[in-house]
Design a protein around this motif. Structure first.
Motif, PDB file in Angstrom:
ATOM      1  N   UNK A   1      31.539  31.794  13.753  1.00 12.95           N
ATOM      2  CA  UNK A   1      31.877  31.609  12.337  1.00 12.95           C
ATOM      3  C   UNK A   1      33.339  32.010  12.078  1.00 12.95           C
ATOM      4  N   UNK A   2      33.778  33.086  12.735  1.00 12.27           N
ATOM      5  CA  UNK A   2      35.139  33.598  12.519  1.00 12.27           C
ATOM      6  C   UNK A   2      36.173  32.880  13.401  1.00 12.27           C
ATOM      7  N   UNK A   3      35.711  32.124  14.404  1.00 13.66           N
ATOM      8  CA  UNK A   3      36.627  31.602  15.432  1.00 13.66           C
ATOM      9  C   UNK A   3      37.814  30.781  14.900  1.00 13.66           C
ATOM     10  N   UNK A   4      37.650  29.927  13.880  1.00 13.42           N
ATOM     11  CA  UNK A   4      38.830  29.161  13.428  1.00 13.42           C
ATOM     12  C   UNK A   4      39.930  30.069  12.888  1.00 13.42           C
ATOM     13  N   UNK A   5      39.541  31.260  12.399  1.00 14.61           N
ATOM     14  CA  UNK A   5      40.502  32.149  11.733  1.00 14.61           C
ATOM     15  C   UNK A   5      41.086  33.193  12.690  1.00 14.61           C
ATOM     16  N   UNK A   6      40.545  33.291  13.897  1.00 11.85           N
ATOM     17  CA  UNK A   6      41.131  34.219  14.879  1.00 11.85           C
ATOM     18  C   UNK A   6      41.336  33.485  16.217  1.00 11.85           C
ATOM     19  N   UNK A   7      41.814  32.256  16.065  1.00 10.34           N
ATOM     20  CA  UNK A   7      41.979  31.343  17.205  1.00 10.34           C
ATOM     21  C   UNK A   7      42.934  31.890  18.256  1.00 10.34           C
ATOM     22  N   UNK A   8      44.110  32.355  17.777  1.00 11.66           N
ATOM     23  CA  UNK A   8      45.134  32.848  18.718  1.00 11.66           C
ATOM     24  C   UNK A   8      44.600  34.033  19.515  1.00 11.66           C
ATOM     25  N   UNK A   9      43.866  34.926  18.832  1.00 10.66           N
ATOM     26  CA  UNK A   9      43.334  36.108  19.517  1.00 10.66           C
ATOM     27  C   UNK A   9      42.345  35.685  20.609  1.00 10.66           C
ATOM     28  N   UNK A  10      41.519  34.666  20.317  1.00 10.96           N
ATOM     29  CA  UNK A  10      40.544  34.197  21.313  1.00 10.96           C
ATOM     30  C   UNK A  10      41.274  33.585  22.517  1.00 10.96           C
ATOM     31  N   UNK A  11      42.350  32.824  22.222  1.00 12.24           N
ATOM     32  CA  UNK A  11      43.129  32.231  23.319  1.00 12.24           C
ATOM     33  C   UNK A  11      43.751  33.321  24.184  1.00 12.24           C
ATOM     34  N   UNK A  12      44.297  34.363  23.531  1.00 17.51           N
ATOM     35  CA  UNK A  12      44.943  35.448  24.283  1.00 17.51           C
ATOM     36  C   UNK A  12      43.928  36.230  25.126  1.00 17.51           C
ATOM     37  N   UNK A  13      42.730  36.450  24.547  1.00 22.48           N
ATOM     38  CA  UNK A  13      41.671  37.131  25.326  1.00 22.48           C
ATOM     39  C   UNK A  13      41.345  36.323  26.581  1.00 22.48           C
ATOM     40  N   UNK A  14      41.291  35.002  26.436  1.00 19.40           N
ATOM     41  CA  UNK A  14      40.999  34.122  27.577  1.00 19.40           C
ATOM     42  C   UNK A  14      42.076  34.209  28.635  1.00 19.40           C
ATOM     43  N   UNK A  15      43.358  34.256  28.179  1.00 21.10           N
ATOM     44  CA  UNK A  15      44.455  34.336  29.148  1.00 21.10           C
ATOM     45  C   UNK A  15      44.407  35.659  29.907  1.00 21.10           C
ATOM     46  N   UNK A  16      44.052  36.759  29.184  1.00 27.29           N
ATOM     47  CA  UNK A  16      43.949  38.068  29.850  1.00 27.29           C
ATOM     48  C   UNK A  16      42.822  38.044  30.897  1.00 27.29           C
ATOM     49  N   UNK A  17      41.685  37.388  30.529  1.00 27.05           N
ATOM     50  CA  UNK A  17      40.570  37.299  31.457  1.00 27.05           C
ATOM     51  C   UNK A  17      40.986  36.529  32.708  1.00 27.05           C
ATOM     52  N   UNK A  18      41.711  35.403  32.494  1.00 27.58           N
ATOM     53  CA  UNK A  18      42.165  34.580  33.623  1.00 27.58           C
ATOM     54  C   UNK A  18      43.055  35.380  34.561  1.00 27.58           C
ATOM     55  N   UNK A  19      44.061  36.101  33.972  1.00 24.16           N
ATOM     56  CA  UNK A  19      45.003  36.811  34.846  1.00 24.16           C
ATOM     57  C   UNK A  19      44.333  37.990  35.538  1.00 24.16           C
ATOM     58  N   UNK A  20      43.332  38.619  34.880  1.00 24.86           N
ATOM     59  CA  UNK A  20      42.605  39.723  35.526  1.00 24.86           C
ATOM     60  C   UNK A  20      41.813  39.194  36.720  1.00 24.86           C
ATOM     61  N   UNK A  21      41.244  37.985  36.558  1.00 22.72           N
ATOM     62  CA  UNK A  21      40.469  37.392  37.663  1.00 22.72           C
ATOM     63  C   UNK A  21      41.371  37.014  38.828  1.00 22.72           C
ATOM     64  N   UNK A  22      42.583  36.513  38.487  1.00 20.34           N
ATOM     65  CA  UNK A  22      43.526  36.126  39.550  1.00 20.34           C
ATOM     66  C   UNK A  22      44.004  37.364  40.311  1.00 20.34           C
ATOM     67  N   UNK A  23      44.165  38.500  39.580  1.00 26.07           N
ATOM     68  CA  UNK A  23      44.693  39.722  40.206  1.00 26.07           C
ATOM     69  C   UNK A  23      43.657  40.395  41.100  1.00 26.07           C
ATOM     70  N   UNK A  24      42.346  40.203  40.769  1.00 23.89           N
ATOM     71  CA  UNK A  24      41.318  40.879  41.576  1.00 23.89           C
ATOM     72  C   UNK A  24      41.190  40.196  42.948  1.00 23.89           C
ATOM     73  N   UNK A  25      40.911  40.991  44.016  1.00 23.89           N
ATOM     74  CA  UNK A  25      40.900  40.429  45.377  1.00 23.89           C
ATOM     75  C   UNK A  25      39.742  39.441  45.569  1.00 23.89           C
TER      76      UNK A  25
END
Ligand SMILES: [Zn+2]
Ligand SMILES: [Zn+2]
Length: 318
Positions: free
Chosen positions: A294-318
């Motif tokens: 319900x809140x996603x359209x209004x906190x779009x950038x934050x959701x995108x940034x959370x996704x980018x952090x998740x991606x880079x954390x996965x890339x950094x893990x062995x």
């Protein structure tokens, strides 16, 4: 090799007949019941509930015995969220918008008819002809709103909720952000109501949209052959839920394929069917619970940034 494929090998003609006939027979019987119910003056709410109850029972059974992808029948913590969507975007918002439209349109309609000198809607035509006209008009507006929702970034924020599940089953038919539903219903029901369509036309249109939507998202192996040129059914709609944009940005029709044919957005590979991987693969942090969506359209950038952090954390893990 799962049991379904084994069964298919053992009884291919029966399975093929089921894949081809289940939707047209159920859909035809639903529309016929709606026409009969209107002629017999059955209470509209009871008529709709009765038809949808039987259709849902059939879909629930055939999702189990004749699935497109067996893994789509495994719940992923999504059923509770989808049931809230059913209550809000499936029932509450459409009814509220339709009631508001009827009130708002009544005055405009008599004004328009007075200016033109005759009623706009061909009320003396058969109910079947009026249904075809209502479909052409309402689906023209739904097509363009849906297509714009995939191309205008701000509108995509509203529509992404519909593309967020990682599997397809009947409840996805109502997984919409309420603002997405409100605009879509305003355009489709508003357009035909403004033209003067009667309540009977709106009832059969509702039956078409509801039954078609449930089958469009169901996890049943459906193969409609040439009927795919008329309906916008599961076989083609599964491509619309692909995580690949070149596949997903097609087949925008919610109920008929005509406007996709006319505006050149049909995607129908004949050599393969859609994969079981569906969803928003470029937004791994898209919320899967109702309030988050319900809140996603209004906190779009934050959701995108959370996704980018998740991606880079996965890339950094062995
Ligand atoms: Zn879409
Ligand atoms: Zn869909």
């Amino acid at each position: 090799m799962d049991s379904v494929q084994t069964n298919e090998r053992r009884h291919p003609p029966l399975r093929d007949a089921l894949s081809f006939l289940l939707f047209p027979l159920t859909f035809g019987a639903s529309l016929a019941t709606a026409f009969w119910g209107i002629a017999a003056e059955v209470h509209r709410g009871l008529l709709l509930a009765g038809i949808l109850g039987v259709v849902l029972l059939l879909i629930t059974i055939f999702e189990r015995v004749h699935p497109e992808h067996a893994e789509w029948n495994q719940a992923r913590g999504d059923v509770g969220t989808d049931l809230v969507h059913l209550g809000i975007s499936g029932l509450l918002v459409p009814r509220a918008v339709e009631a508001a439209i009827v009130v708002a349109v009544a005055g405009a309609l008599s004004l328009l008819a007075g200016l033109i000198g005759s009623p706009l809607w061909p009320s003396s035509a058969s109910l079947a002809m009026q249904l075809v006209l209502a479909l052409l008009v309402s689906q023209f507006f739904e097509y363009w709103f849906h297509r714009l929702a995939h191309t205008v970034p701000l509108l995509w924020r509203l529509h992404a909720t519909h593309h967020s599940p990682g599997r397809l089953y009947w409840l996805n038919a109502v997984r919409f952000h309420p603002l997405d539903t409100a605009v879509s219903v305003t355009l489709s029901f508003g357009s035909v109501t403004l033209l003067g369509a009667s309540e009977e036309v709106l009832v059969v249109l509702s039956v078409w949209i509801a039954v078609h939507g449930l089958f469009q998202h169901c996890n049943i192996r459906l193969r409609l052959g040439p009927l795919n040129w008329i309906f916008s059914m599961a076989e083609l709609h599964r491509w619309h839920h692909s995580p690949r944009l070149d596949e997903a940005n097609n087949n925008f029709g919610n109920n008929i394929l005509l406007w996709d044919i006319i505006f050149g957005t049909v995607y129908w590979p004949r050599d393969r069917t859609a994969d079981s991987a569906v969803g928003l693969h470029d937004m791994p942090s898209f919320p899967q619970h109702y309030l988050g969506q319900l809140a996603s359209p209004f906190r779009w950038k934050a959701i995108e940034e959370e996704g980018q952090r998740t991606d880079s954390a996965e890339e950094a893990s062995p």
